[in-house]
Scaffold this motif. Structure first.
Motif, PDB file in Angstrom:
ATOM      1  N   MET A 108       1.016  -1.184  -0.013  1.00 46.45           N
ATOM      2  CA  MET A 108       0.228   0.045  -0.039  1.00 46.45           C
ATOM      3  C   MET A 108       0.876   1.178  -0.197  1.00 46.45           C
ATOM      4  N   ARG A 109       0.433   2.385  -0.850  1.00 47.15           N
ATOM      5  CA  ARG A 109       1.277   3.175  -0.818  1.00 47.15           C
ATOM      6  C   ARG A 109       0.393   4.634  -0.800  1.00 47.15           C
ATOM      7  N   ALA A 110       0.760   5.174   0.361  1.00 44.08           N
ATOM      8  CA  ALA A 110      -0.122   6.463   0.609  1.00 44.08           C
ATOM      9  C   ALA A 110       0.769   7.862   0.433  1.00 44.08           C
ATOM     10  N   ILE A 111      -0.043   8.403  -0.531  1.00 38.65           N
ATOM     11  CA  ILE A 111       0.741   9.731  -1.101  1.00 38.65           C
ATOM     12  C   ILE A 111       0.041  10.884  -0.752  1.00 38.65           C
ATOM     13  N   ASN A 112       0.782  12.050  -0.687  1.00 41.53           N
ATOM     14  CA  ASN A 112       0.347  13.321   0.040  1.00 41.53           C
ATOM     15  C   ASN A 112      -0.336  13.301   1.346  1.00 41.53           C
ATOM     16  N   VAL A 113       0.277  12.402   2.178  1.00 45.83           N
ATOM     17  CA  VAL A 113      -0.160  12.430   3.632  1.00 45.83           C
ATOM     18  C   VAL A 113       0.330  13.703   4.371  1.00 45.83           C
ATOM     19  N   PRO A 114      -0.673  14.288   4.943  1.00 45.97           N
ATOM     20  CA  PRO A 114      -0.360  15.514   5.686  1.00 45.97           C
ATOM     21  C   PRO A 114       0.953  15.319   6.522  1.00 45.97           C
ATOM     22  N   ASN A 115       1.724  16.327   6.775  1.00 46.27           N
ATOM     23  CA  ASN A 115       2.998  16.510   7.702  1.00 46.27           C
ATOM     24  C   ASN A 115       4.008  15.405   7.066  1.00 46.27           C
ATOM     25  N   THR A 116       3.869  14.750   6.068  1.00 41.26           N
ATOM     26  CA  THR A 116       4.870  13.475   5.760  1.00 41.26           C
ATOM     27  C   THR A 116       5.460  14.114   4.285  1.00 41.26           C
ATOM     28  N   PRO A 117       6.726  14.171   4.280  1.00 39.41           N
ATOM     29  CA  PRO A 117       7.524  14.567   3.096  1.00 39.41           C
ATOM     30  C   PRO A 117       7.482  13.709   1.713  1.00 39.41           C
ATOM     31  N   MET A 118       7.100  12.353   1.968  1.00 41.07           N
ATOM     32  CA  MET A 118       7.479  11.401   0.810  1.00 41.07           C
ATOM     33  C   MET A 118       6.186  10.470   0.944  1.00 41.07           C
ATOM     34  N   PRO A 119       5.817   9.829  -0.007  1.00 45.12           N
ATOM     35  CA  PRO A 119       4.922   8.849  -0.080  1.00 45.12           C
ATOM     36  C   PRO A 119       5.346   7.679   1.049  1.00 45.12           C
ATOM     37  N   VAL A 120       4.293   7.056   1.661  1.00 46.90           N
ATOM     38  CA  VAL A 120       4.580   5.948   2.704  1.00 46.90           C
ATOM     39  C   VAL A 120       4.325   4.726   2.283  1.00 46.90           C
ATOM     40  N   VAL A 121       5.121   3.788   2.139  1.00 45.23           N
ATOM     41  CA  VAL A 121       4.828   2.367   1.506  1.00 45.23           C
ATOM     42  C   VAL A 121       4.832   1.336   2.705  1.00 45.23           C
ATOM     43  N   THR A 122       3.961   0.621   2.769  1.00 47.60           N
ATOM     44  CA  THR A 122       3.577  -0.594   3.756  1.00 47.60           C
ATOM     45  C   THR A 122       3.503  -1.667   2.917  1.00 47.60           C
ATOM     46  N   PHE A 123       3.913  -2.848   3.795  1.00 44.81           N
ATOM     47  CA  PHE A 123       3.686  -4.248   3.228  1.00 44.81           C
ATOM     48  C   PHE A 123       2.541  -4.513   4.088  1.00 44.81           C
ATOM     49  N   TRP A 124       1.349  -5.484   3.418  1.00 43.14           N
ATOM     50  CA  TRP A 124       0.297  -5.889   4.142  1.00 43.14           C
ATOM     51  C   TRP A 124       0.142  -7.290   3.862  1.00 43.14           C
ATOM     52  N   GLU A 125      -0.548  -8.010   4.684  1.00 42.06           N
ATOM     53  CA  GLU A 125      -1.051  -9.541   4.615  1.00 42.06           C
ATOM     54  C   GLU A 125      -2.485  -9.384   4.748  1.00 42.06           C
ATOM     55  N   GLY A 126      -3.282 -10.322   3.807  1.00 44.38           N
ATOM     56  CA  GLY A 126      -4.633 -10.429   3.923  1.00 44.38           C
ATOM     57  C   GLY A 126      -5.370 -11.662   4.189  1.00 44.38           C
ATOM     58  N   GLU A 127      -6.535 -11.683   4.520  1.00 49.60           N
ATOM     59  CA  GLU A 127      -7.312 -12.979   4.668  1.00 49.60           C
ATOM     60  C   GLU A 127      -8.528 -12.827   4.168  1.00 49.60           C
ATOM     61  N   VAL A 128      -8.723 -13.785   3.107  1.00 49.20           N
ATOM     62  CA  VAL A 128     -10.234 -13.804   2.544  1.00 49.20           C
ATOM     63  C   VAL A 128     -11.203 -14.483   3.364  1.00 49.20           C
ATOM     64  N   VAL A 129     -12.189 -14.037   3.731  1.00 51.35           N
ATOM     65  CA  VAL A 129     -13.289 -14.464   4.592  1.00 51.35           C
ATOM     66  C   VAL A 129     -14.108 -15.525   3.391  1.00 51.35           C
ATOM     67  N   ASP A 130     -13.674 -16.672   3.859  1.00 49.68           N
ATOM     68  CA  ASP A 130     -13.971 -17.843   2.780  1.00 49.68           C
ATOM     69  C   ASP A 130     -14.702 -18.710   3.615  1.00 49.68           C
ATOM     70  N   PHE A 131     -15.022 -18.520   4.875  1.00 52.83           N
ATOM     71  CA  PHE A 131     -15.740 -19.494   5.980  1.00 52.83           C
ATOM     72  C   PHE A 131     -14.982 -20.889   6.175  1.00 52.83           C
ATOM     73  N   LYS A 132     -13.988 -21.032   5.445  1.00 58.47           N
ATOM     74  CA  LYS A 132     -13.383 -22.372   5.753  1.00 58.47           C
ATOM     75  C   LYS A 132     -12.032 -22.197   6.482  1.00 58.47           C
ATOM     76  N   ASN A 133     -11.175 -20.908   5.895  1.00 53.49           N
ATOM     77  CA  ASN A 133      -9.993 -20.559   6.602  1.00 53.49           C
ATOM     78  C   ASN A 133     -10.104 -19.437   7.407  1.00 53.49           C
ATOM     79  N   PHE A 134     -10.936 -18.505   7.205  1.00 47.86           N
ATOM     80  CA  PHE A 134     -11.507 -17.271   8.009  1.00 47.86           C
ATOM     81  C   PHE A 134     -12.838 -17.089   7.883  1.00 47.86           C
ATOM     82  N   THR A 135     -13.355 -16.649   9.064  1.00 49.22           N
ATOM     83  CA  THR A 135     -14.562 -16.233   9.073  1.00 49.22           C
ATOM     84  C   THR A 135     -14.837 -14.605   9.378  1.00 49.22           C
ATOM     85  N   PRO A 136     -16.018 -14.064   9.389  1.00 43.14           N
ATOM     86  CA  PRO A 136     -16.101 -12.553   9.669  1.00 43.14           C
ATOM     87  C   PRO A 136     -15.496 -12.274  11.142  1.00 43.14           C
TER      88      PRO A 136
END
Length: 189
Positions: free
Chosen positions: A38-66
């Motif tokens: 995820m790349r956040a651009i023009n964040v207030p009081n931040t001189p450069m874009p902020v890049v983060t790494f994320w991991e996700g879970e799909v709510v499939d009711f087999k591996n993950f529920t709501p």
């Protein structure tokens, strides 16, 4: 897959907005996991874009529920945040089934239209890629509840952080994919 648009705070809380780009790097439907940047651009009081790494879970009711069961999210937090999505806002039996647990009686049957049109996920930012946490005014303590429309590819998200501003919104549209995206049906259970 690339997505772009803006993220801001709840209009009742603040007016900050900034551009966000998301790239999905891996998807493993068998395990219900995905990763991206995820790349956040023009964040207030931040001189450069902020890049983060994320991991996700799909709510499939087999591996993950709501029900998140971690990251300080209670069942009440889950219910409150999932219901912010238009597809789950109605207090009907399909939404209730989604929010509680997929009923065993429905395993193997066709999903209700409400669940068939969208893919529900959680995205948790794990680390800053291009900066240190003490150099930016953003936090990655919380996570996003995500709803992706299967036909348009549009993504809506709500950020949850017990210490942060409530109901930060994320709205993304697919980029470079033509007029629409289509995703195959998912068998639950």
């Amino acid at each position: 897959m690339q997505f772009r648009h803006g993220r801001g705070l709840n209009p009742d809380v603040g007016k900050e907005q900034w551009d966000v780009e998301v790239a999905v790097h891996t998807v493993d439907m068998k395990s219900g996991r995905l990763t991206g940047i995820m790349r956040a651009i023009n964040v207030p009081n931040t001189p450069m874009p902020v890049v983060t790494f994320w991991e996700g879970e799909v709510v499939d009711f087999k591996n993950f529920t709501p029900l998140t069961g971690k990251w300080r999210a209670s069942a009440d937090n889950d219910k409150q945040h999932w219901r912010l999505f238009a597809s789950l806002a109605a207090a009907d039996s399909s939404a209730d089934a989604f929010l509680c647990k997929w009923p065993p009686l429905l395993c193997g049957r066709r999903m209700p239209r409400l669940l068939e049109d969208n893919i529900y996920m959680r995205w948790k930012e794990k680390s800053f890629v291009n900066t240190r946490p003490d150099r930016v005014e953003l936090t990655i303590e919380g996570f996003y509840y995500i709803c992706m429309n299967r036909m348009s590819g549009s993504i809506e998200g709500v950020y949850f952080d017990v210490k942060g501003q409530p109901f930060q919104l994320l709205s993304l549209r697919p980029e470079g994919c033509g007029k629409s995206l289509a995703f195959a049906s998912t068998k639950l259970c």
